[in-house]
Design a protein around this motif. Structure first.
Motif, PDB file in Angstrom:
ATOM      1  N   LEU A 598       0.832  -1.198   0.000  1.00 41.55           N
ATOM      2  CA  LEU A 598       0.000   0.000   0.000  1.00 41.55           C
ATOM      3  C   LEU A 598       0.872   1.254   0.000  1.00 41.55           C
ATOM      4  N   ILE A 601       2.370   1.672  -3.452  1.00 39.76           N
ATOM      5  CA  ILE A 601       1.388   2.159  -4.429  1.00 39.76           C
ATOM      6  C   ILE A 601       1.186   3.665  -4.282  1.00 39.76           C
ATOM      7  N   SER A 605       2.772   6.345  -6.942  1.00 36.15           N
ATOM      8  CA  SER A 605       1.758   7.071  -7.717  1.00 36.15           C
ATOM      9  C   SER A 605       1.934   8.573  -7.576  1.00 36.15           C
ATOM     10  N   LEU A 714      -7.719  -6.516  -5.156  1.00 39.08           N
ATOM     11  CA  LEU A 714      -7.580  -5.103  -5.506  1.00 39.08           C
ATOM     12  C   LEU A 714      -6.148  -4.619  -5.273  1.00 39.08           C
ATOM     13  N   LEU A 715      -5.546  -5.054  -4.159  1.00 40.59           N
ATOM     14  CA  LEU A 715      -4.180  -4.654  -3.846  1.00 40.59           C
ATOM     15  C   LEU A 715      -3.201  -5.211  -4.877  1.00 40.59           C
ATOM     16  N   ALA A 718      -3.634  -3.236  -8.142  1.00 41.66           N
ATOM     17  CA  ALA A 718      -3.043  -1.899  -8.013  1.00 41.66           C
ATOM     18  C   ALA A 718      -1.511  -1.966  -8.039  1.00 41.66           C
ATOM     19  N   THR A 719      -0.936  -2.965  -7.357  1.00 39.62           N
ATOM     20  CA  THR A 719       0.526  -3.110  -7.357  1.00 39.62           C
ATOM     21  C   THR A 719       1.041  -3.413  -8.751  1.00 39.62           C
ATOM     22  N   GLY A 721      -0.416  -2.677 -11.521  1.00 38.32           N
ATOM     23  CA  GLY A 721      -0.598  -1.493 -12.348  1.00 38.32           C
ATOM     24  C   GLY A 721       0.488  -0.454 -12.118  1.00 38.32           C
ATOM     25  N   VAL A 722       0.889  -0.263 -10.856  1.00 39.82           N
ATOM     26  CA  VAL A 722       1.947   0.701 -10.548  1.00 39.82           C
ATOM     27  C   VAL A 722       3.273   0.266 -11.159  1.00 39.82           C
TER      28      VAL A 722
END
Length: 798
Positions: A598, A601, A605, A714-715, A718-719, A721-722
């Motif tokens: 988290l 991310i 970002s 979701l985590l 997101a990871t 994607g980053v």
């Protein structure tokens, strides 16, 4: 030349040999072998005195990391040889004393290893001519002194004192490092000699005074100056040889050396003068005042050390006035203050070393250091009494002892300060002689307490019935120091001409007028003589009436002391850290991973958005083939399937499929070496997973498992994607040019044709070295656990 090239390394090499060669069951005390190290170094340095006295200096460079201009540069001049002689000379006597003080039942291997590490570190500090190298040795003195103070680690006080000394001195070391970096940045060099040569060009820079302040913090913490003095009394939990060495002759003198070495850089500045002189005189007064109320002889000597260090520091502050360009300043007069500081530095090492050793003898023979339980020891321990009398009266500044000479020089310096008109001294200068005189009175009082309360009065047999004098061997080292105290008084100019004046010349820039007046025990009737008479009269009166005015110490309760503030600060930090840690240290690995990802991310970002790095272009990209699409789809399906695996075995196999798919990507991208490495690592990892999970308890389903899986999904997305965004941002070369062109010249830069091996072995040499060190440390941990398990098993069998 041994004194320059090898003096620093000899103690470290000897320490390693102790670890390899030490044998516990031997009829010869191991200290007899160790004593050869400082003795040989002392003789080598002593042989260079005529050359240094004639004005010669020696420098040697050992190349370490030339590309960063980081080299071990040693420099031998008058100042460094003075401290080198103290380190090795007192070190020789301390080891001689320890042979009779420490029995073979003690862990002598550790004691002498730590002592030699400290000795080498101190020599590194005084011989280094490079700021970063000096800092490295500076922190090594803190670490090795921590080990020495905590030598009797089974004692709570030893552990507490060691931690306290480490925290305070390391804090000062960090501040000093920041000051060094500032100074090097404005001087464009890390060499101390080079900085001294261009010092006049640096004074107008904005970082000049902040650098001076930070360097002084390092000096004040190491030399136990107010308010950082609180670590020194607690450090007295160390064995007496350690106290006699670290806290009277060497470690606490490191800050003194630092101030003296940088006086030609910062001297003449108002901030430098007021900070050093005011802190020094406050320390002088507070240390002497606090020493009187102590009931433990070692604590009394500890506070007296604080006071004497303040005296030397104050003299160095006054001596910096010699570099003030004001026409009203008599430079010769104030360079004499530096001469007095160096003289008292030597004198303090002699009388304080002797006193510490005598106190150790009392503790060793009588069994207590409590003044309230001592008395009448003069009759049963006449030799110890004689040495203590010489050391105490030298510290009090009485003739015919060396402390009288440097104390008279101190009084001369403080009398002349108030005659100046610069730096507001015309209105504030009177403070120096007033504080100096009062502190000298207190010094005389605690010296009387040390002698009369310990050796006069009634002998208390209930302390220990059979008290007798120490052995000749234990008395030899303090007796030699006592003889030296008297010899310096009668022949002071031998020391002054051959050691002190060359050191004085090293402190001040070339061209600074220096006094060549000989040291005299009698210079006629003067203000200083009247001050000395007043000190004696007031000291005797205060000693005789102590019981009537000692209640004044109640005005300084322990709860309002700097010790209490330190304890409150440390306790608050520990409690706050414990509370904060309990918020995220839940005991569940999934929570730790979630927190890490988290943070990654959010931070990444924000960085991508702030730097405007999210600019992608796919115009020149290679076309994605069928196998690439197939592997990508397989990996996506596999990653999602792991979330819904119902057994650990299925999760392990799916995770392995991901790893093997990455290996196939390496094959498609024509990187067979990486593919082979990935296959081996993945195979071993899968086997280890299966082995570990075999011993885990049965998998119990969590009622909240579905919602937890959604959060994890979701985590994960997101990871991923980053990381994808970072990869695309790097590929776009929007912020920086690609570094690959640099590595393409690997053959010209590093002589390697294989670019991968060259990157690992040359370009990333430090990274690879640290990775190897991590593996080595892990191996030591595994070996220790196995050995511990075996030893416990053997004890259980017994």
């Amino acid at each position: 030349m041994l004194t320059v090239n090898l003096a620093i390394f000899v103690p470290f090499i000897a320490a390693m040999l102790i670890v390899l060669l030490y044998k516990r069951n031997t009829h010869i005390h191991f200290g007899w072998f160790v004593i050869l190290v400082p003795f040989i170094l002392f003789i080598s340095l002593f042989a260079q005195i005529p050359n240094i006295a004639s004005g010669k200096t020696y420098s040697y460079t050992l190349h370490w990391i030339p590309s960063y201009n980081l080299n071990l540069i040693t420099y031998l001049d008058g100042l460094s040889i003075l401290f080198g002689l103290l380190i090795t000379g007192i070190g020789t006597l301390v080891i001689l004393y320890s042979i009779y003080y420490l029995s073979t039942d003690e862990s002598l291997k550790h004691f002498y290893t730590y002592l030699l590490l400290f000795m080498g570190s101190m020599l590194g500090v005084v011989f280094s001519d490079h700021l970063i190298v000096l800092y490295v040795f500076w922190e090594l003195t803190s670490i090795s002194s921590f080990l020495l103070i905590a030598f009797w680690y089974h004692r709570k006080g030893s552990r507490y004192g060691a931690k306290k000394a480490l925290l305070i001195t390391v804090f000062g070391g960090f501040a000093m490092l920041a000051g060094f970096i500032m100074l090097a940045s404005i001087a464009d060099t890390f060499r101390i000699r080079a900085i001294v040569e261009v010092a006049f060009q640096l004074k107008d820079h904005d970082l000049f005074l902040p650098a001076a302040l930070l360097i002084l913090i390092g000096a004040f913490t190491k030399s136990a100056q107010f308010p950082f003095h609180i670590w020194l009394p607690d450090a007295m939990e160390a064995p007496t040889p350690v106290s006699a060495y670290l806290h009277s002759a060497t470690m606490v003198k490191a800050g003194i050396y630092l101030v003296a070495r940088f006086t030609p850089v910062f001297g003449g500045e108002q901030l430098w003068f007021w900070l050093i002189s005011s802190i020094g005189f406050i320390t002088l007064l507070w240390g002497a005042f606090s020493a009187i109320k102590q009931t433990d002889l070692k604590a009394l000597l500890a506070y007296s050390t604080v006071s004497q260090l303040g005296l030397v520091m104050g003299l160095l502050g006054i001596s910096s006035l010699a570099l003030q360009t004001n026409a009203t300043v008599n430079s010769i007069l104030f360079t004499q203050a530096a001469f007095a500081a160096l003289f008292h530095l030597v004198n303090h090492s002699t009388f304080k070393g002797a006193l510490f050793m005598v106190i150790g003898i009392l503790d060793f023979r009588v069994g207590t250091r409590d003044i309230r339980r001592l008395g009448g020891l003069m009759a049963v321990m006449p030799a110890s009494f004689t040495i203590a009398l010489i050391g105490s009266f030298s510290m009090a500044g009485l003739p015919p002892f060396n402390g009288f000479l440097s104390k008279e020089m101190f009084l001369t310096a403080i009398v002349h300060v108030e005659q100046l008109t610069i730096f507001s001294l015309d209105s504030l200068g009177f403070v120096f002689p007033v504080i100096g005189w009062i502190a000298s009175v207190f010094t005389f009082v605690y010296c009387l307490i040390l002698i009369f309360k310990t050796f006069f009065g009634t002998f208390q047999k209930e302390v220990r019935a059979e008290v007798k004098e120490a052995s000749v061997g234990m008395l030899t080292a303090p007796a030699l120091l006592a003889i030296l105290i008297i010899a310096i008084f009668f022949f002071p100019n031998v020391l002054g001409d051959y050691v002190l004046r060359p050191a004085l010349a090293s402190i001040f820039p070339a061209g600074t007028p220096l006094s060549n007046e000989p040291i005299q025990a009698w210079s006629g009737f003067s203000v200083e003589l009247l001050m000395t008479i007043g000190i004696l009269i007031a000291g005797v009166i205060l000693y005789l009436s102590y019981r009537y005015w000692r209640s004044i110490y109640r005005l300084f309760p322990k709860k309002a002391s700097f010790d209490a503030l330190y304890h409150l600060l440390i306790t608050g930090i520990e409690d706050g850290s414990r509370s904060l840690t309990s918020l995220y240290m839940t005991g569940f690995l999934r929570h730790y991973l979630a927190s890490v990802f988290l943070f990654l991310i959010v931070a990444t970002s924000i960085a991508l958005i702030k730097l405007k790095a999210l600019s992608f272009h796919f115009i020149n990209d290679t076309e994605i083939g069928f196998f690439h699409w197939t592997l990508s789809i397989v990996m996506v399906i596999t990653a999602i399937a792991i979330l819904f695996a119902k057994t650990r075995l299925i999760a392990i196999l799916l995770n392995s499929l991901l790893g093997f798919s990455i290996a196939m990507f390496f094959v498609l991208f024509r990187a067979p070496d990486l593919a082979l490495t990935q296959l081996v690592v993945e195979t071993v990892t899968t086997a280890l997973f299966l082995l570990c999970f075999y011993f885990l308890p049965a998998w119990k389903r969590n009622p909240l498992e579905k919602s937890v899986k959604k959060v994890r999904l979701l985590l994960s997305i997101a990871t991923g994607g980053v990381f994808t965004a970072v990869a695309l941002a790097v590929k776009s070369e929007h912020l920086f040019n690609s570094i690959s062109t640099y590595y393409e010249n690997s053959f010209e830069l590093a002589g390697g044709k294989n670019i991968v091996n060259t990157i690992l072995g040359d370009f990333r040499a430090f990274d690879t070295m640290l990775e190897v060190i991590v593996i080595f440390i892990a191996g030591i941990g595994v070996y220790t656990l196995i050995s511990f398990k075996k030893s416990r098993g053997a004890r259980n069998e017994d």
